[in-house]
Design a protein around this motif. Structure first.
Motif, PDB file in Angstrom:
ATOM      1  N   LEU A  55       0.834  -1.196   0.000  1.00  0.00           N
ATOM      2  CA  LEU A  55       0.000   0.000   0.000  1.00  0.00           C
ATOM      3  C   LEU A  55       0.868   1.244   0.000  1.00  0.00           C
ATOM      4  N   THR A  67      -5.635   4.893   0.800  1.00  0.00           N
ATOM      5  CA  THR A  67      -4.336   4.547   0.224  1.00  0.00           C
ATOM      6  C   THR A  67      -4.301   4.931  -1.247  1.00  0.00           C
ATOM      7  N   ILE A  70      -2.799   0.328  -4.413  1.00  0.00           N
ATOM      8  CA  ILE A  70      -3.102  -0.982  -3.838  1.00  0.00           C
ATOM      9  C   ILE A  70      -2.512  -2.047  -4.760  1.00  0.00           C
ATOM     10  N   ARG A  89      -7.852   1.720  -7.534  1.00  0.00           N
ATOM     11  CA  ARG A  89      -8.406   2.172  -6.257  1.00  0.00           C
ATOM     12  C   ARG A  89      -9.893   2.506  -6.319  1.00  0.00           C
ATOM     13  N   ASN A 104     -10.440   1.367  -2.109  1.00  0.00           N
ATOM     14  CA  ASN A 104      -9.464   2.040  -1.252  1.00  0.00           C
ATOM     15  C   ASN A 104     -10.096   2.621   0.015  1.00  0.00           C
TER      16      ASN A 104
END
Length: 294
Positions: A55, A67, A70, A89, A104
């Protein structure tokens, strides 16, 4: 006696190299917080395959932040094959306890553990470990691994947006410029272009890390990484993977992006613009990729 002297000398060199790397990274320490590590419930690796949730974040680990990146990194200890999966995300999925959300958001609601649960529930893939990387240390890490820079194809859009003093075309980027390159998303490709650039640069940094020069830099690189990464990867796994990468046993990185081409639609929901995916198609592709049937 000579062997003993070499061991002592090597240990002393490694210690000072580690401390040198640590001193160069003293402005980017994560808080000494074990909460995420204690809460993360990933199973231990099976069949020699280590899955790590990677992350990227500017937040240095504080709560209630989403984040920026990913990824699932996998290393097969038997075949020495590294794999890298990027999950967009904005992928629209079920987040346990929170209904339909961008993937996310799971990190903001419950940190790495809730994101692990989200990936397992939607894609049937379990993650053994996690690592949250502070982007503020990315430039220092890249410059240590690749002191001569990384050659990439820079677009005019990126130059204009980031106000970089560069010309379009193939350029060798260092540090902060390289960070701008992997985070840029204000062109026609948006996040899709950013994911492609992230995978490109990570693969090139892996190649640089295996050079003989970096074998001697390994303690310094470890010292530089420590303050910028919050992780629960155990020491044994770090040594196994690190040894294979540094000695050149690890193969070239294979990559995958979720969602696949032609497996999603752009939609707008109450959480904003999302990627509404064909879940079964992407679930099957992800499982086959990580299981080796790619």
């Amino acid at each position: 006696m000579m062997i003993l002297l070499l061991i002592v000398a090597g240990g002393t060199y490694s210690y000072f190299q580690y401390k040198q790397g640590l001193s160069q990274a003293n402005d980017g320490k994560f808080e000494d917080d074990k909460k995420n590590e204690e809460q993360f419930k990933g199973d231990l690796p099976e069949n020699g395959k280590i899955n790590v949730l990677l992350l990227g974040s500017d937040s240095r680990g504080e709560a209630h932040s989403r984040t920026d990146s990913i990824l699932i990194g996998q290393y097969d200890q038997k075949s020495h094959q590294p794999k890298l999966v990027s999950i967009m995300r904005d992928t629209y999925v079920d987040v346990p306890g929170h209904g339909k959300q961008k993937i996310n958001a799971a990190f903001a609601f419950g940190g790495p553990e809730l994101l692990r649960q989200t990936i397992e529930q939607n894609f049937g893939v379990d993650i053994n470990y996690y690592a949250v990387v502070d982007f503020q240390g990315y430039s220092k890490i890249a410059d240590t691994v690749a002191p001569k820079g990384v050659k990439v194809n820079v677009s005019q859009d990126l130059i204009d947006d980031m106000k970089l003093d560069l010309k379009p075309g193939y350029q060798t980027l260092h540090g902060k410029e390289l960070l701008s390159y992997v985070r840029f998303r204000h062109d026609a490709q948006s996040d899709f272009g950013r994911v492609a650039r992230q995978q490109e640069v990570l693969s090139k940094l892996k190649e640089q890390a295996t050079s003989i020069k970096n074998v001697f830099k390994l303690p310094k690189i470890v010292g530089l990484l420590d303050p910028y990464i919050e992780t629960n990867v155990d020491s044994k796994s770090k040594l196994i993977v690190g040894k294979d990468f540094i000695t050149g046993q690890a193969h070239n990185v294979k990559t995958l992006r979720i969602p696949l081409d032609n497996s999603f639609q752009n939609e707008r929901h109450n959480v904003g613009d999302v990627l509404s995916i064909d879940l079964e198609k992407n679930k099957k592709a992800l499982q086959e990729f990580l299981s080796g049937n790619d």
